[in-house]
Design an enzyme around this catalytic site. Structure first.
Site, PDB file in Angstrom:
ATOM      1  N   CYS A   1     -58.750 -77.956  10.888  1.00 48.11           N
ATOM      2  CA  CYS A   1     -57.976 -79.192  11.008  1.00 48.11           C
ATOM      3  C   CYS A   1     -58.404 -79.766  10.113  1.00 48.11           C
ATOM      4  CB  CYS A   1     -57.331 -79.745  12.182  1.00 48.11           C
ATOM      5  SG  CYS A   1     -55.593 -80.566  12.354  1.00 48.11           S
TER       6      CYS A   1
ATOM      7  N   CYS B   1     -67.179 -81.521   3.773  1.00 51.86           N
ATOM      8  CA  CYS B   1     -67.898 -80.812   2.691  1.00 51.86           C
ATOM      9  C   CYS B   1     -69.571 -80.871   3.135  1.00 51.86           C
ATOM     10  CB  CYS B   1     -67.597 -81.632   1.745  1.00 51.86           C
ATOM     11  SG  CYS B   1     -68.524 -81.214   0.181  1.00 51.86           S
TER      12      CYS B   1
END
Length: 154
Positions: free
Chosen positions: A143, A120
């Site tokens: 993924c 993030c």
């Protein structure tokens, strides 16, 4: 090199690996380790803050089909649009692209291979890895650990 020496070398490499997700000053959203532990479930903490991986096919988000946005479970930043999700058959939620500026990448040389780790961009939380075996138009497979995500239906 014998097995013991090989294992010792591998563990030393893992320990020396830089951990972007552990409170580096380069991320806008920061919490202390104790604040992260209060905020996250043990499984989410292990993935987002310690770069663990959840077991394949365990996340209910893997089968999520509704329209919506996937957010970081750590800081709630919007990361992926459900329109970019696809069934990769790998057992983890997979996307062919992230929202602009939502994620960052770095080289991950753990486990005797080179992969691209994704985190993030707001809190540095580990999300998963990006591979070059996804569908058009990008050819990428993001993924992502389901426990690192929070789904918001629209």
């Amino acid at each position: 090199m014998n097995r013991r020496a090989l294992l010792t070398s591998a563990l030393a490499l893992l320990a020396a690996r830089p951990a972007l997700a552990k409170g580096s000053a380069q991320f806008p959203f920061q919490l202390s380790d104790s604040e992260w532990r209060v905020r996250l479930s043990p499984a989410a903490y292990a993935v987002l803050r310690e770069e663990d991986t959840e077991r394949a096919f365990t996340s209910p988000l893997n089968d999520e089909k509704r329209a919506g946005i996937y957010h970081c479970a750590g800081c709630d930043q919007a990361l992926y649009d459900a329109r970019h999700k696809f069934d990769s058959g790998t057992g983890w939620p997979s996307f062919w692209q992230a929202l602009p500026g939502a994620v960052g990448n770095r080289e991950d040389n753990s486990f005797f291979s080179t992969r691209i780790e994704e985190h993030c961009s707001n809190c540095g939380g580990h999300l998963g890895h990006v591979f070059d075996d996804g569908p058009a138009p990008t050819g990428k497979r993001h993924c992502i650990n389901g426990v690192a995500l929070r789904f918001v239906a629209t």
